[in-house]
Every structure is written in structure tokens, then in C-alpha cells.
Design a protein around this motif. Structure first.
Motif, PDB file in Angstrom:
ATOM      1  N   CYS A  96       0.860  -1.173   0.000  1.00 42.63           N
ATOM      2  CA  CYS A  96       0.000   0.000   0.000  1.00 42.63           C
ATOM      3  C   CYS A  96       0.903   1.231   0.000  1.00 42.63           C
ATOM      4  N   ALA A  97       0.414   2.291  -0.602  1.00 42.53           N
ATOM      5  CA  ALA A  97       1.220   3.495  -0.749  1.00 42.53           C
ATOM      6  C   ALA A  97       0.360   4.737  -0.565  1.00 42.53           C
ATOM      7  N   ARG A  98       0.967   5.759   0.044  1.00 46.25           N
ATOM      8  CA  ARG A  98       0.306   7.036   0.251  1.00 46.25           C
ATOM      9  C   ARG A  98       0.955   8.092  -0.627  1.00 46.25           C
ATOM     10  N   PRO A  99       0.162   8.882  -1.352  1.00 41.10           N
ATOM     11  CA  PRO A  99       0.758   9.906  -2.207  1.00 41.10           C
ATOM     12  C   PRO A  99       1.194  11.126  -1.403  1.00 41.10           C
ATOM     13  N   SER A 100       2.155  11.857  -1.915  1.00 41.22           N
ATOM     14  CA  SER A 100       2.573  13.090  -1.257  1.00 41.22           C
ATOM     15  C   SER A 100       1.497  14.169  -1.413  1.00 41.22           C
ATOM     16  N   ASN A 101       0.819  14.187  -2.548  1.00 40.97           N
ATOM     17  CA  ASN A 101      -0.346  15.041  -2.758  1.00 40.97           C
ATOM     18  C   ASN A 101      -1.585  14.246  -2.362  1.00 40.97           C
ATOM     19  N   PRO A 102      -2.355  14.713  -1.382  1.00 36.16           N
ATOM     20  CA  PRO A 102      -3.480  13.906  -0.893  1.00 36.16           C
ATOM     21  C   PRO A 102      -4.472  13.481  -1.964  1.00 36.16           C
ATOM     22  N   TYR A 103      -4.531  14.255  -3.056  1.00 34.70           N
ATOM     23  CA  TYR A 103      -5.545  13.976  -4.079  1.00 34.70           C
ATOM     24  C   TYR A 103      -4.956  13.284  -5.309  1.00 34.70           C
ATOM     25  N   TYR A 104      -3.696  12.865  -5.218  1.00 32.09           N
ATOM     26  CA  TYR A 104      -3.046  12.224  -6.366  1.00 32.09           C
ATOM     27  C   TYR A 104      -3.666  10.869  -6.620  1.00 32.09           C
ATOM     28  N   TYR A 105      -3.920  10.621  -7.880  1.00 25.43           N
ATOM     29  CA  TYR A 105      -4.686   9.433  -8.252  1.00 25.43           C
ATOM     30  C   TYR A 105      -3.961   8.603  -9.289  1.00 25.43           C
ATOM     31  N   GLY A 106      -2.694   8.936  -9.576  1.00 23.87           N
ATOM     32  CA  GLY A 106      -2.055   8.366 -10.746  1.00 23.87           C
ATOM     33  C   GLY A 106      -1.177   7.173 -10.476  1.00 23.87           C
ATOM     34  N   SER A 107      -0.543   6.696 -11.537  1.00 27.30           N
ATOM     35  CA  SER A 107       0.322   5.523 -11.472  1.00 27.30           C
ATOM     36  C   SER A 107       1.794   5.879 -11.595  1.00 27.30           C
ATOM     37  N   ASN A 108       2.135   7.166 -11.488  1.00 30.31           N
ATOM     38  CA  ASN A 108       3.544   7.571 -11.442  1.00 30.31           C
ATOM     39  C   ASN A 108       4.026   7.388 -10.007  1.00 30.31           C
ATOM     40  N   PHE A 109       4.892   6.419  -9.813  1.00 25.68           N
ATOM     41  CA  PHE A 109       5.260   6.046  -8.455  1.00 25.68           C
ATOM     42  C   PHE A 109       6.086   7.107  -7.745  1.00 25.68           C
ATOM     43  N   ALA A 110       6.610   8.043  -8.492  1.00 28.23           N
ATOM     44  CA  ALA A 110       7.313   9.172  -7.872  1.00 28.23           C
ATOM     45  C   ALA A 110       6.356  10.032  -7.055  1.00 28.23           C
ATOM     46  N   GLY A 111       5.069   9.887  -7.307  1.00 26.99           N
ATOM     47  CA  GLY A 111       4.074  10.662  -6.578  1.00 26.99           C
ATOM     48  C   GLY A 111       3.724  10.098  -5.213  1.00 26.99           C
ATOM     49  N   TYR A 112       4.336   8.974  -4.835  1.00 28.63           N
ATOM     50  CA  TYR A 112       4.029   8.326  -3.559  1.00 28.63           C
ATOM     51  C   TYR A 112       5.230   8.450  -2.634  1.00 28.63           C
ATOM     52  N   ASP A 113       4.981   8.923  -1.412  1.00 29.02           N
ATOM     53  CA  ASP A 113       6.112   9.160  -0.518  1.00 29.02           C
ATOM     54  C   ASP A 113       6.204   8.185   0.653  1.00 29.02           C
ATOM     55  N   TYR A 114       5.157   7.426   0.897  1.00 32.54           N
ATOM     56  CA  TYR A 114       5.215   6.434   1.961  1.00 32.54           C
ATOM     57  C   TYR A 114       4.666   5.098   1.454  1.00 32.54           C
ATOM     58  N   TRP A 115       5.399   4.044   1.803  1.00 31.82           N
ATOM     59  CA  TRP A 115       5.072   2.694   1.366  1.00 31.82           C
ATOM     60  C   TRP A 115       5.109   1.765   2.571  1.00 31.82           C
ATOM     61  N   GLY A 116       4.258   0.755   2.527  1.00 35.99           N
ATOM     62  CA  GLY A 116       4.367  -0.277   3.538  1.00 35.99           C
ATOM     63  C   GLY A 116       5.501  -1.235   3.214  1.00 35.99           C
ATOM     64  N   GLN A 117       5.655  -2.254   4.080  1.00 37.40           N
ATOM     65  CA  GLN A 117       6.741  -3.217   3.891  1.00 37.40           C
ATOM     66  C   GLN A 117       6.361  -4.333   2.928  1.00 37.40           C
ATOM     67  N   GLY A 118       5.075  -4.425   2.618  1.00 34.54           N
ATOM     68  CA  GLY A 118       4.608  -5.404   1.660  1.00 34.54           C
ATOM     69  C   GLY A 118       4.108  -6.684   2.302  1.00 34.54           C
ATOM     70  N   THR A 119       3.226  -7.366   1.575  1.00 31.55           N
ATOM     71  CA  THR A 119       2.745  -8.679   1.983  1.00 31.55           C
ATOM     72  C   THR A 119       2.719  -9.567   0.736  1.00 31.55           C
ATOM     73  N   GLN A 120       3.188 -10.801   0.882  1.00 30.22           N
ATOM     74  CA  GLN A 120       3.354 -11.691  -0.259  1.00 30.22           C
ATOM     75  C   GLN A 120       2.076 -12.468  -0.545  1.00 30.22           C
ATOM     76  N   VAL A 121       1.694 -12.472  -1.802  1.00 34.38           N
ATOM     77  CA  VAL A 121       0.587 -13.294  -2.283  1.00 34.38           C
ATOM     78  C   VAL A 121       1.149 -14.295  -3.279  1.00 34.38           C
ATOM     79  N   THR A 122       0.880 -15.573  -3.052  1.00 30.13           N
ATOM     80  CA  THR A 122       1.378 -16.630  -3.927  1.00 30.13           C
ATOM     81  C   THR A 122       0.208 -17.479  -4.406  1.00 30.13           C
ATOM     82  N   VAL A 123       0.100 -17.579  -5.723  1.00 25.46           N
ATOM     83  CA  VAL A 123      -0.934 -18.401  -6.352  1.00 25.46           C
ATOM     84  C   VAL A 123      -0.209 -19.403  -7.241  1.00 25.46           C
ATOM     85  N   PRO A 124      -0.097 -20.651  -6.837  1.00 22.76           N
ATOM     86  CA  PRO A 124       0.678 -21.628  -7.615  1.00 22.76           C
ATOM     87  C   PRO A 124      -0.018 -21.985  -8.921  1.00 22.76           C
ATOM     88  N   SER A 125       0.801 -22.320  -9.898  1.00 21.56           N
ATOM     89  CA  SER A 125       0.242 -22.712 -11.203  1.00 21.56           C
ATOM     90  C   SER A 125      -0.008 -24.207 -11.255  1.00 21.56           C
TER      91      SER A 125
END
Length: 125
Positions: A96-125
Motif C-alpha cells: 500500500c502506498a500514500r501519495p505526497s499530494n493527498p488527491y493524487y490518483y495516478g500511477s507515477n510512483f514518484a508521486g508516492y512518498d510512503y510505502w508499507g513493507q509489503g505482503t506476499q501473495v502466492t498463487v501456484p500454477s
């Protein structure tokens, strides 16, 4: 101290479901749009979904549209991603990520200033 803490990942069979959570603290959660991003090992970041501050507007990547649902509980400062009909290609680390601009809605990752540590999802084939 601002924190984003994801949880809910795991191993799930194709066609199964998972719900990811992102617990936010240290800022006014209800004032910010929030985003889920994923990354496979050795690959770049992929924008998954964004929800606006009040939860009434959402956007999804074509790859997950109709299968994933983003939501939020501003009273609990928590962001969710309900994932259904999971496929092996959904195997990724999810952030999950929080943008530096509260209203930012885009996919340019430079616009996000805080990130979580992540959680792994695995779906075997």
C-alpha cells in the motif's frame, strides 16, 4: 511516525480469494487517496488500484478489473484489497502506498512518498 503495515497475504489456490489490509497511522488517513501496488521478483512495480479519500471513487488496472475490489474504513484507518478469482500471474509482493499530494490518483510512483513493507501473495500454477 507515519506507518503503513500490510497484512493478509498468503498461499492460495487458483480461483481462490484473499483480503489484504493496510493499517495506517501517523497521518490523517481520511484526507488521502490510497493505492495498492504490486511487484513480482525481478520485475518493476505495477499499479493495481487507487481509492479516493472518501472511498466513493476507485480505479483499477485492467489486469485486475472485475476480480479485485479496493475499499477503506476511515474510522479504522485501514485500506483493504479484496482479491477474488486469483490467478498464478497475481503472485507478487503487494504494497500500500500514500501519495505526497493527498488527491493524487495516478500511477507515477514518484508521486508516492510512503510505502508499507509489503505482503506476499502466492498463487501456484
Amino acid at each position: 511516525q507515519l506507518q503503513l503495515v500490510e497484512s493478509g497475504g498468503g498461499l492460495v489456490q487458483p480461483g481462490g480469494s484473499l483480503r489484504l489490509s493496510c493499517a495506517a497511522s501517523g497521518f490523517t488517513f481520511s484526507s488521502y487517496s490510497m493505492t495498492w501496488v504490486r511487484q513480482a521478483p525481478g520485475k518493476g512495480l505495477e499499479w493495481v488500484s487507487t481509492i479516493n479519500e472518501d472511498g466513493f471513487s476507485t480505479n483499477y488496472a485492467d489486469s485486475v478489473k472485475g476480480r479485485f475490489a479496493i475499499s477503506r474504513d476511515n474510522a479504522q484507518n485501514t485500506l483493504y484489497l479484496q482479491m477474488s478469482y486469483l490467478k498464478p500471474e497475481d503472485t507478487d509482493q503487494y504494497y500500500c502506498a500514500r501519495p505526497s499530494n493527498p488527491y493524487y490518483y495516478g500511477s507515477n510512483f514518484a508521486g508516492y512518498d510512503y510505502w508499507g513493507q509489503g505482503t506476499q501473495v502466492t498463487v501456484p500454477s
